[in-house]
Each structure stands twice: as structure tokens, then as C-alpha cells.
Design a protein around this motif. Structure first.
Motif, PDB file in Angstrom:
ATOM      1  N   VAL A   1       0.866  -1.185   0.000  1.00  0.00           N
ATOM      2  CA  VAL A   1       0.000   0.000   0.000  1.00  0.00           C
ATOM      3  C   VAL A   1       0.901   1.233   0.000  1.00  0.00           C
ATOM      4  CG1 VAL A   1      -1.649   1.391   1.309  1.00  0.00           C
ATOM      5  CG2 VAL A   1      -1.978  -1.080   1.134  1.00  0.00           C
TER       6      VAL A   1
ATOM      7  N   TRP B   1      -1.783  -4.504  -4.929  1.00  0.00           N
ATOM      8  CA  TRP B   1      -1.398  -3.248  -4.300  1.00  0.00           C
ATOM      9  C   TRP B   1      -2.534  -2.235  -4.348  1.00  0.00           C
ATOM     10  CZ3 TRP B   1      -0.436   1.293  -7.370  1.00  0.00           C
ATOM     11  CH2 TRP B   1      -0.473   1.078  -8.753  1.00  0.00           C
TER      12      TRP B   1
ATOM     13  N   ALA C   1      -2.480  -4.267   4.763  1.00  0.00           N
ATOM     14  CA  ALA C   1      -1.236  -4.244   3.994  1.00  0.00           C
ATOM     15  C   ALA C   1      -0.187  -5.166   4.581  1.00  0.00           C
ATOM     16  CB  ALA C   1      -0.691  -2.820   3.947  1.00  0.00           C
TER      17      ALA C   1
END
Length: 431
Positions: free
Chosen positions: A13, A45, A94
Motif C-alpha cells: 500500500v 497493491w 497491507a
């Protein structure tokens, strides 16, 4: 780490993706994600920040520049540096957070804290020693307990210097004891310009030197042993025969970061510590006079609140055009490059470094594209990918690390070579 990473929605992230540097990190992640897989699947991502509109605009910008319309559909996470629950939510989703929000002395700690508490690894591009070392003091133990890797200074500050010293050490057949580096910049006819975020970090860093000294007294670190002959320190301005230019001590975080790496390698892996000094080549005598004149007024203005406000408000004027609120043009970035040349000395294998003079000299170089918005995103993204893909080569426990400490046993240098930041041996000579 692998289990946790595989269960999270995103491997990477980018926090602060809509900022000036963040947009180029988005572009670099998109480029890298094309050729990378994680656990047999495409790299997942997302981008994060406080304005959905600005994040959408960055994704559209990247999609247009790269000819990849699919980038417009990359997931967006809304979170704010002043909203701890939103940061925690981002970190829970993340595996690695790439933090592009600076100056880090003001905006870095909440993200570090959220990562440590919620099991996300963290990478920043800070060149601010006070921030880097205060995070080490505050969060190293907790990060280790939680198996989280906090890796600072993973941009141009200070991956070329830190990994450059390790590359030099690994290229000598024996014991490297001392290294000096000389940084040189090249730019084309359109000149050079850097966004004023870096300028602001420098202003606050110079103004706050007293607190940095207090922090280091609090750390109370024992001096590293000097192996071999002691490295002689140069003056504040000197002519370098090595690069055939005048040079000055490099004012960034490189020396402090390398020293922390050498401490880690000595204390945890019993590796011989390398002495290090960092310099920057500035050209001829006219350049020296201009630099001294500008430096005098810069330091003077940072001592007063009113002076700092002026420096921040008019970066282009006070930096003679080197920094601006607009940042560089595409042409300026394409025409710019850097090289960092390392001159090392040591002892051939089997010789005792405590006996006699060094008998080996080595010269290596790290070179690459424009430093702030091309080389820095490359370094940051490759550091993040290395955290994901080489968990077995990282230090045994988590913690707060320099790049050299975190990645000394990984293939990060190989990754950087392929990505456009090149590590080469120029010469090696036995006496």
C-alpha cells in the motif's frame, strides 16, 4: 510473515500516493507489479491518502503516462495522518506500507506506530536523522516482538551510500576497514530542480540540531572499534584528488545511516565495522564561493522562526532555483543523473588489520538516474518487494533497521542493478 502476508488484501500500500513523490512511487509500483509475482499470484497493491479525488487523479495520470488504463481501477484506501483508526485499518490490510508523507519529523511517527501495532512492515524515504533515530529508540523492541520490519531511509537517502559500502566490502577479498564516498550530480541544459518538500525537511533538520544531539546522548551508544588505520577526516572544504574537484562533507543522513548499519553488523553478526565518511563534489572555486555564501544565509535563517518562514515561503529564491513548489519538469528529470564513487582500503585475506598499513585499495561506484523522483522510487519499491519476497534473508527478528542492516543478506543489490541503479567495481589493487 508469509502467512500473514498471504492473508492480507494487499502486499503493498502506497500511503501519500497523491503527493509529489508519491505519484512517482505509484508509477514505479505499477511498473514492478507487471513483472513480479508473490506466492504464484499477481502482486496486489493499493493507494492510500485522505483525498479520494486526488488519488483518482494520480491513478489516471499514471495510467495515461504508462499506457495502462487498468491502473484506474486500482483500489483506493481513505486514511488521514491525524486519524489513528484509519491508519490502523490501512495497516491491517497491507503486508508492506510505503510511506511517502513527509517531512517525517511531523508526519512519520503515526504511520510507524500503526504499522508496528497492526503487523505491517514499513518503508520510508526519510533523510532526517532525528526521525530515523527516534523511531529506533521508541519502536525497535516492540517491532521485534511483533515481527515487524521498520526500514527507514530507503530512497536516495540512503540506499546508494549504505548498500554501496556493503557492495565495496563484499567486492574486496579480505577485510575492508575504511571508505570515503564522493557524490556527483549531472544535469542537462534545462538545469536541476527539486520539489520543496525536501527543502522543508532540510530547514527543520538544521534548525533542530540541538534536539538531535540530545537524542544521541539518550541513546548512549558505545563507540565502534577502529579496525586498521583510523580514517582521516577532511576539512569543511577541500580539493579532492580522487574526483578532481572541490568537495564538502555531505550534509544528508548517509554517514549516520551507514554508521548504524555498521553497528548492527558488528553487534549482531560480529562483522568487522567499516569506518565511513561521505562527501559531495561541488566543482571549481566559483562553486565553492557560491555554496559558502548560500550556506551561510541558509543556516542563519534557520535559527529564527521568521527566517524559517521566509525560506519555506520562497524556496526558489533562497535556493537559487534548485528547489521550487512546482518541482522538476519531465525534461529536467530525464537529463539528470548521479554517481557515488567509493574509495576503500583494507587488508588482504589472512593479514591482521591491526598490524601494519592497509595493503588493498578498491574503487567502486553506484550510479543511476535523477535522484529524487526516479532513483528514490526505484530504491523504495525494491526495498518493499525484498521485504515481501526474501523473509528468510532478513534479520531473524523484526525491529527498526537501516537498509544495510535489513538487507545485507538479501538480493536487493541485484534487484537494484536490474531496475536501473548500478553497482560496479571500477578498480582493485593490492599493494
Amino acid at each position: 510473515m508469509a502467512t500473514r502476508a498471504s492473508k492480507r488484501p494487499y502486499q503493498i500500500v502506497i500511503f501519500g500516493a497523491s503527493g509529489f513523490t508519491g505519484q512517482f512511487v505509484v508509477e514505479e509500483v505499477a511498473r514492478v507489479a507487471d513483472g513480479e509475482e508473490y506466492r504464484g499470484q499477481e502482486l496486489r497493491w493499493a493507494v492510500a491518502g485522505r483525498s479520494k479525488k486526488k488519488l483518482e487523479e494520480v491513478l489516471e495520470w499514471a495510467a495515461e503516462r504508462m499506457g495502462k488504463p487498468q491502473l484506474k481501477s486500482i483500489d483506493i484506501l481513505i486514511c488521514d495522518i491525524n486519524d489513528d483508526p484509519s491508519l490502523a485499518e490501512m495497516c491491517k490490510k497491507a503486508s508492506v506500507v510505503l510511506d511517502c508523507v513527509g517531512p517525517y519529523r511531523f508526519f512519520g511517527e503515526p504511520v510507524v506506530k500503526a504499522c508496528v501495532e497492526n503487523g505491517a512492515h514499513f518503508v520510508d524515504i526519510s533523510g532526517e536523522p532525528q526521525f530515523l533515530e527516534s523511531m529506533w529508540l521508541k519502536y525497535d523492541r516492540q517491532a521485534a516482538d511483533n515481527g515487524v520490519y521498520i526500514v527507514g531511509s530507503s530512497g536516495f537517502d540512503s540506499i546508494p551510500a549504505d548498500l554501496g559500502v556493503l557492495f565495496t566490502r563484499n567486492s574486496i577479498q579480505g577485510t575492508l576497514t575504511a571508505v570515503e564516498s564522493f557524490l556527483s550530480f549531472k544535469h542537462g541544459p534545462s538545469g536541476v530542480c527539486i520539489h520543496d518538500g525536501t527543502w522543508q525537511s532540510a530547514i527543520h533538520g538544521i534548525a533542530d540540531q540541538g534536539n538531535l544531539r540530545k537524542l544521541r546522548r539518550k541513546l548512549a551508544l558505545k563507540p565502534l572499534p577502529v579496525v586498521g588505520q583510523k580514517l582521516k577526516r577532511r576539512g569543511p572544504v577541500f580539493y579532492s584528488n580522487e574526483v578532481q574537484q572541490y568537495a564538502v562533507p555531505f550534509p544528508g543522513s548517509d554517514a549516520a545511516v551507514v554508521k548504524r548499519t555498521q553497528r548492527h553488523l558488528y553487534e549482531n553478526l560480529q562483522e568487522t565495522p567499516v569506518q565511513y565518511a561521505a562527501y559531495v563534489a561541488v566543482g571549481g572555486i566559483l562553486s565553492v564561493i557560491q555554496l559558502m555564501f548560500a550556506g551561510f544565509f541558509f543556516v542563519l535563517f534557520t535559527k529564527f522562526s521568521f527566517g524559517r518562514k521566509l525560506l519555506i515561503k520562497y524556496p526558489k529564491f533562497f535556493s537559487f532555483g534548485y528547489f521550487s513548489k512546482e518541482g522538476p519538469t519531465q525534461q529536467q528529470m530525464e537529463e539528470s543523473s548521479f554517481s557515488m564513487t567509493f574509495f576503500g582500503e583494507g587488508y588482504s585475506r589472512g593479514l591482521d588489520p591491526q598490524q601494519g598499513k592497509p595493503n588493498v585499495k578498491i574503487c567502486t561506484q553506484v550510479s543511476g538516474p535523477e535522484v529524487a523522483y526516479v532513483a528514490t522510487p526505484i530504491a523504495m519499491v525494491q526495498a518493499g518487494v525484498t521485504l515481501l519476497k526474501e523473509p528468510e534473508s532478513l534479520p531473524k527478528n523484526g525491529g527498526v533497521f537501516t537498509p544495510g542492516a535489513a538487507f545485507s543478506k538479501t538480493k536487493l543489490i541485484e534487484r537494484l542493478n536490474k531496475a536501473g541503479i548500478h553497482f560496479t567495481v571500477l578498480s582493485k589493487m593490492d599493494a
